[in-house]
Design an enzyme around this catalytic site. Structure first.
Site, PDB file in Angstrom:
ATOM      1  CB  ALA A  66      11.720 -36.087   1.331  1.00  0.00           C
ATOM      2  CD  GLU A 115      15.692 -39.317  -3.559  1.00  0.00           C
ATOM      3  OE1 GLU A 115      14.616 -39.080  -3.774  1.00  0.00           O
ATOM      4  OE2 GLU A 115      17.070 -39.786  -3.871  1.00  0.00           O
ATOM      5  CD  GLU A 135      14.256 -34.440  -4.946  1.00  0.00           C
ATOM      6  OE1 GLU A 135      14.399 -34.381  -6.460  1.00  0.00           O
ATOM      7  OE2 GLU A 135      14.473 -35.952  -4.406  1.00  0.00           O
TER       8      GLU A 135
HETATM    9  C1  LIG Z   1      15.619 -36.868  -0.545  1.00  0.00           C
HETATM   10  C2  LIG Z   1      13.936 -36.761  -0.837  1.00  0.00           C
HETATM   11  C3  LIG Z   1      14.235 -35.141  -1.143  1.00  0.00           C
HETATM   12  C4  LIG Z   1      12.700 -34.972  -1.679  1.00  0.00           C
HETATM   13  O1  LIG Z   1      11.747 -36.151  -2.073  1.00  0.00           O
HETATM   14  S1  LIG Z   1      11.792 -32.969  -1.905  1.00  0.00           S
HETATM   15  C5  LIG Z   1      10.151 -33.132  -2.544  1.00  0.00           C
HETATM   16  C6  LIG Z   1      10.390 -33.660  -2.775  1.00  0.00           C
HETATM   17  N1  LIG Z   1       9.061 -33.474  -3.799  1.00  0.00           N
HETATM   18  C7  LIG Z   1       8.287 -32.536  -4.876  1.00  0.00           C
HETATM   19  O2  LIG Z   1       8.987 -30.970  -5.111  1.00  0.00           O
HETATM   20  C8  LIG Z   1       6.897 -32.766  -4.784  1.00  0.00           C
HETATM   21  C9  LIG Z   1       6.414 -31.371  -3.869  1.00  0.00           C
HETATM   22  N2  LIG Z   1       5.126 -31.430  -4.274  1.00  0.00           N
HETATM   23  C10 LIG Z   1       3.958 -30.779  -5.314  1.00  0.00           C
HETATM   24  O3  LIG Z   1       5.325 -30.166  -5.896  1.00  0.00           O
HETATM   25  C11 LIG Z   1       3.082 -30.665  -5.495  1.00  0.00           C
HETATM   26  O4  LIG Z   1       1.901 -31.193  -4.144  1.00  0.00           O
HETATM   27  C12 LIG Z   1       2.154 -31.581  -6.477  1.00  0.00           C
HETATM   28  C13 LIG Z   1       2.817 -30.930  -7.823  1.00  0.00           C
HETATM   29  C14 LIG Z   1       2.651 -32.785  -6.274  1.00  0.00           C
HETATM   30  C15 LIG Z   1       1.007 -31.376  -6.154  1.00  0.00           C
HETATM   31  O5  LIG Z   1      -0.041 -29.924  -6.595  1.00  0.00           O
HETATM   32  P1  LIG Z   1      -1.479 -29.246  -5.985  1.00  0.00           P
HETATM   33  O6  LIG Z   1      -2.592 -29.964  -7.048  1.00  0.00           O
HETATM   34  O7  LIG Z   1      -1.181 -28.221  -6.040  1.00  0.00           O
HETATM   35  O8  LIG Z   1      -1.450 -29.896  -4.409  1.00  0.00           O
HETATM   36  P2  LIG Z   1      -0.882 -29.093  -3.477  1.00  0.00           P
HETATM   37  O9  LIG Z   1      -1.385 -27.914  -2.900  1.00  0.00           O
HETATM   38  O10 LIG Z   1       0.479 -27.753  -3.735  1.00  0.00           O
HETATM   39  O11 LIG Z   1      -0.444 -30.253  -2.376  1.00  0.00           O
HETATM   40  C16 LIG Z   1      -1.755 -30.399  -1.659  1.00  0.00           C
HETATM   41  C17 LIG Z   1      -0.935 -30.107  -0.230  1.00  0.00           C
HETATM   42  O12 LIG Z   1      -0.164 -30.931  -0.464  1.00  0.00           O
HETATM   43  C18 LIG Z   1       1.380 -30.666   0.470  1.00  0.00           C
HETATM   44  N3  LIG Z   1       2.471 -31.432   0.140  1.00  0.00           N
HETATM   45  C19 LIG Z   1       2.373 -31.687  -1.371  1.00  0.00           C
HETATM   46  N4  LIG Z   1       3.570 -32.552  -1.486  1.00  0.00           N
HETATM   47  C20 LIG Z   1       4.057 -32.561   0.076  1.00  0.00           C
HETATM   48  C21 LIG Z   1       5.527 -32.716   0.163  1.00  0.00           C
HETATM   49  N5  LIG Z   1       6.243 -32.899  -0.343  1.00  0.00           N
HETATM   50  N6  LIG Z   1       5.993 -32.115   1.816  1.00  0.00           N
HETATM   51  C22 LIG Z   1       4.859 -32.243   2.505  1.00  0.00           C
HETATM   52  N7  LIG Z   1       3.703 -31.821   1.868  1.00  0.00           N
HETATM   53  C23 LIG Z   1       3.452 -31.861   0.683  1.00  0.00           C
HETATM   54  C24 LIG Z   1       0.988 -30.010  -0.170  1.00  0.00           C
HETATM   55  O13 LIG Z   1       1.394 -28.519   1.061  1.00  0.00           O
HETATM   56  C25 LIG Z   1      -0.384 -28.635  -0.027  1.00  0.00           C
HETATM   57  O14 LIG Z   1      -1.181 -28.524   1.570  1.00  0.00           O
HETATM   58  P3  LIG Z   1      -2.052 -28.027   2.146  1.00  0.00           P
HETATM   59  O15 LIG Z   1      -3.517 -28.314   1.450  1.00  0.00           O
HETATM   60  O16 LIG Z   1      -1.723 -27.983   3.613  1.00  0.00           O
HETATM   61  O17 LIG Z   1      -1.297 -26.664   1.307  1.00  0.00           O
END
Ligand SMILES: C/C=C/C(=O)SCCNC(=O)CCNC(=O)[C@H](O)C(C)(C)COP(=O)(O)OP(=O)(O)OC[C@H]1O[C@@H](n2cnc3c(N)ncnc32)[C@H](O)[C@@H]1OP(=O)(O)O
Length: 261
Positions: A66, A115, A135
């Site tokens: 999300a 999910e 999460e």
């Molecule tokens: C009810 C449901 C709840 C949920 O789903 S809670 C969210 C669960 N998901 C996560 O926790 C995953 C979050 N993302 C990460 O952990 C990392 O990303 C990755 C491991 C997938 C990839 O890491 P890397 O390769 O270092 O890329 P990066 O710089 O972190 O991400 C590239 C850009 O994508 C944005 N982004 C990544 N995931 C999300 C997200 N879930 N929501 C909003 N933005 C996201 C970042 O912020 C960044 O952006 P910018 O380049 O501007 O810094």
């Protein structure tokens, strides 16, 4: 349909929808969930469509969860409840579609992204894909059905291992757990998804919808009650023209031309 975050492509009876928010690794914001609801409506009502494939744009992510920015902006507990319920309702409609839905997991499938894949019928993963429910490491709880569907799919203990650790796992481990049905080289993922979807889309549509419904309903029923439901679906299907066409085509040694009624 007004799609900004999803790409819709139809080839024959198969629709491929690609989540396309590259700057956020295809994270699910509210706008994307609303567009997914529009896609579900269209797939449900359009008789030219027999199967749906969902995948992510780019090679890095299927859906990275999300949108964390939207989660951070939630002001009250009841706003969080409403957001979770909205997402759950969209995924419940996806799961209840009377047509096969295949998740082609091309990269990270995390949180709400996994999910969403759990609400699909079949999950194919690229060998490079990683998936999990992180999460709890963000101070959140899975909110799009992950606590419910994951435990039902891979068992309580394995679901707790994944959720309590927040640890993403690779495709091979996901296959061992039964979290995904097939693992393929990344370059073959979409072709395999399209091949499977095309085969399913050529089955008798009403029979497929009834078989899917029987599987879903039967999971919460006593075995004999589930078998009775199945038997009644057999009764129902014999009243369709497709039933006649299927049998006739067999004896005429030709592919059946199903019409969906
Ligand atoms: C009810 C449901 C709840 C949920 O789903 S809670 C969210 C669960 N998901 C996560 O926790 C995953 C979050 N993302 C990460 O952990 C990392 O990303 C990755 C491991 C997938 C990839 O890491 P890397 O390769 O270092 O890329 P990066 O710089 O972190 O991400 C590239 C850009 O994508 C944005 N982004 C990544 N995931 C999300 C997200 N879930 N929501 C909003 N933005 C996201 C970042 O912020 C960044 O952006 P910018 O380049 O501007 O810094």
């Amino acid at each position: 349909m007004d799609l900004k975050n999803l790409i819709w492509e139809q080839e024959g009876r198969v629709v491929l929808v690609t989540f396309n928010r590259p700057k956020a690794l295809n994270a699910l914001n509210e706008e994307t969930m609303n567009e997914l609801a529009q896609v579900i409506d269209r797939v449900e009502s359009d008789d030219t469509i027999g199967a749906l494939i969902l995948t992510g744009a780019g090679e890095k992510a299927f859906i990275a969860g999300a949108d964390i920015g939207e989660l951070q902006a939630l002001k009250t507990p009841m706003a969080a409840v409403a957001k979770a319920r909205r997402g759950q309702q969209v995924l419940a409609r996806l799961e209840a579609l009377g047509k096969p839905v295949i998740a082609a997991i091309n990269g990270f499938a995390l949180g709400g992204g996994l999910e969403l894949a759990l609400a699909c019928d079949i999950r194919l993963a690229a060998d490079s894909a990683r998936m999990g429910l992180p999460e709890l490491t963000l101070g959140v709880v899975p909110g799009y059905g992950g606590t419910q569907r994951l435990a039902r799919l891979i068992g309580e203990g394995q679901a707790k291992l994944l959720i309590f650790s927040g640890r993403p796992i690779g495709a091979a481990e996901a296959r061992e757990l039964g979290l995904v049905e097939k693992v393929l080289p990344a370059g073959e993922l979409l072709a395999e998804a399209k091949k499977l979807a095309a085969g399913m889309a050529n089955c008798a549509p009403v029979a497929l919808a009834l078989a899917k419904g029987a599987i879903h309903a039967g999971l919460d029923m006593e075995l004999d009650a589930g078998c009775s439901l199945e038997a009644h679906y057999v009764g129902m299907i014999t009243t369709t023209e497709d039933f006649q066409e299927g049998m006739k085509a067999f004896f005429e040694k030709r592919p059946a031309q199903f019409k969906g009624y």
